[in-house]
Design a protein around this motif. Structure first.
Motif, PDB file in Angstrom:
ATOM      1  N   ARG A   1      -1.739  -6.197  -7.766  1.00 24.47           N
ATOM      2  CA  ARG A   1      -2.521  -5.333  -8.646  1.00 24.47           C
ATOM      3  C   ARG A   1      -3.833  -4.959  -7.971  1.00 24.47           C
ATOM      4  O   ARG A   1      -4.540  -5.817  -7.444  1.00 24.47           O
ATOM      5  N   GLU A   2      -4.136  -3.690  -8.017  1.00 20.46           N
ATOM      6  CA  GLU A   2      -5.305  -3.164  -7.320  1.00 20.46           C
ATOM      7  C   GLU A   2      -6.587  -3.849  -7.781  1.00 20.46           C
ATOM      8  O   GLU A   2      -6.846  -4.009  -8.967  1.00 20.46           O
ATOM      9  N   ASN A   3      -7.384  -4.277  -6.809  1.00 22.08           N
ATOM     10  CA  ASN A   3      -8.693  -4.875  -7.067  1.00 22.08           C
ATOM     11  C   ASN A   3      -9.564  -4.639  -5.839  1.00 22.08           C
ATOM     12  O   ASN A   3      -9.396  -5.308  -4.820  1.00 22.08           O
TER      13      ASN A   3
ATOM     14  N   GLY B   1      -7.647  -5.709  -1.090  1.00 20.03           N
ATOM     15  CA  GLY B   1      -7.733  -4.594  -2.020  1.00 20.03           C
ATOM     16  C   GLY B   1      -6.862  -4.748  -3.248  1.00 20.03           C
ATOM     17  O   GLY B   1      -6.766  -3.827  -4.059  1.00 20.03           O
ATOM     18  N   PHE B   2      -6.221  -5.908  -3.400  1.00 17.54           N
ATOM     19  CA  PHE B   2      -5.411  -6.157  -4.591  1.00 17.54           C
ATOM     20  C   PHE B   2      -5.281  -7.656  -4.818  1.00 17.54           C
ATOM     21  O   PHE B   2      -5.465  -8.464  -3.903  1.00 17.54           O
TER      22      PHE B   2
ATOM     23  N   VAL C   1       0.825  -1.204   0.000  1.00 16.09           N
ATOM     24  CA  VAL C   1       0.000   0.000   0.000  1.00 16.09           C
ATOM     25  C   VAL C   1       0.857   1.251   0.000  1.00 16.09           C
ATOM     26  O   VAL C   1       0.538   2.252  -0.632  1.00 16.09           O
TER      27      VAL C   1
END
Length: 290
Positions: free
Chosen positions: A93-95, A101-102, A23
């Motif tokens: 990877r952001e999700n 959250g990734f 983060v």
């Protein structure tokens, strides 16, 4: 407190450190692991498999199998230490829909391994199911199996230590030729390894972005194995291999259990530093050990 619950607590600290590092875009496990037992002389070999030239690589992960057993149909094969290794990089990877959250995305090494390194494992009883005199008929009865990657990449979980391997098994014997396989790129043997026993989490003194989880137990979810292909000239020996191994083999006839040491290190600790900067500690440690 049990060893298992203690290991879960320590591993939770590792996951928290990884999330914090990602983060904050540090690109590694930047927080030290609370309560982890110091370990002396942790080996740093194998980090050359990590694709640190890919800027998306945040964590380097290495799963080295130290023992286990695989059962396929009528075959039961012991897995010796060092016979298999899964290594590469992990990108985050952001999700927004993901737990932290990734997503964790496996980045393979810059070679043809696709992240799976394996050595041939002898099949007890060889091609006929029984050890014969004269060195197994001068080697004609000897058989081995080697795990190979397919066109699909493995997936790894740097937090929970899970591994998913789409593989094919190469069966070697002097009479079978060099293209005898169980599974293929289009129909792989799908090995989904879940952690059944968290091992001992060790912090490496002086390397706050590095951790080792030793003696991690993995068990494969139910998996199927298709019939053999490419065995002998024009596949004429496929039926013999199918008879010997009991193929095709359904999910109820196969199993896999392994014990592994899992190594994690922040990729930035391995990357070259700007001119005039100190050499990364992990690189210096590996160089001095050789």
């Amino acid at each position: 407190m049990s060893r298992r619950s203690t290991s879960r607590g320590l591993f939770g600290a590792l996951a928290t450190a990884t999330v914090f590092a990602t983060v904050t875009a540090v690109g590694s496990l930047s927080a030290s692991i609370a309560g982890a037992a110091p370990a002396a002389e942790i080996p740093f070999g194998g980090w050359d498999s990590c694709p640190i030239d890919n800027p998306e690589t945040s964590t380097c992960m290495d799963v080295t199998v130290t023992g286990g057993n695989m059962k396929i149909g009528k075959l039961s094969v012991g897995i010796p230490a060092g016979a298999m290794r899964i290594a590469g990089g992990v990108a985050y990877r952001e999700n927004p829909e993901a737990e932290f959250g990734f997503d964790q995305v496996f980045i393979p090494p810059n070679d043809n391994s696709r992240g799976i390194y394996a050595e041939p494992i002898d099949i007890p009883g060889g091609a006929l199911g029984i050890d014969l005199p004269f060195n197994n008929l001068f080697g004609l009865n000897k058989a081995s199996a080697t795990v190979e990657s397919t066109s699909a990449l493995p997936t790894v979980d740097a937090f929970q230590l899970g591994v998913t391997l789409p593989v094919k098994l190469k069966i070697a014997n002097p009479l079978l030729g060099g293209k005898c396989y169980l599974g293929s790129d289009s129909n792989p043997v799908q090995l989904n390894l879940d952690v059944t026993e968290y091992g001992v989490l060790e912090e490496v003194p002086g390397f706050p972005d590095t951790a080792v989880v030793r003696n991690t137990g993995h068990t494969g979810q139910p998996f199927a194995v298709p019939t053999a292909s490419g065995c002998g000239p024009f596949g004429v020996l496929n039926p013999i291999v199918n008879w010997r191994a009991g193929l095709p083999s359904s999910t109820t006839s196969n199993s896999l259990a392994t014990t592994s040491d899992v190594y994690n290190i922040g990729a930035d600790s391995l990357r070259p530093q700007p001119a005039g900067s100190p050499e990364p500690a992990a690189v210096a440690a590996e160089r001095s050990a050789n």
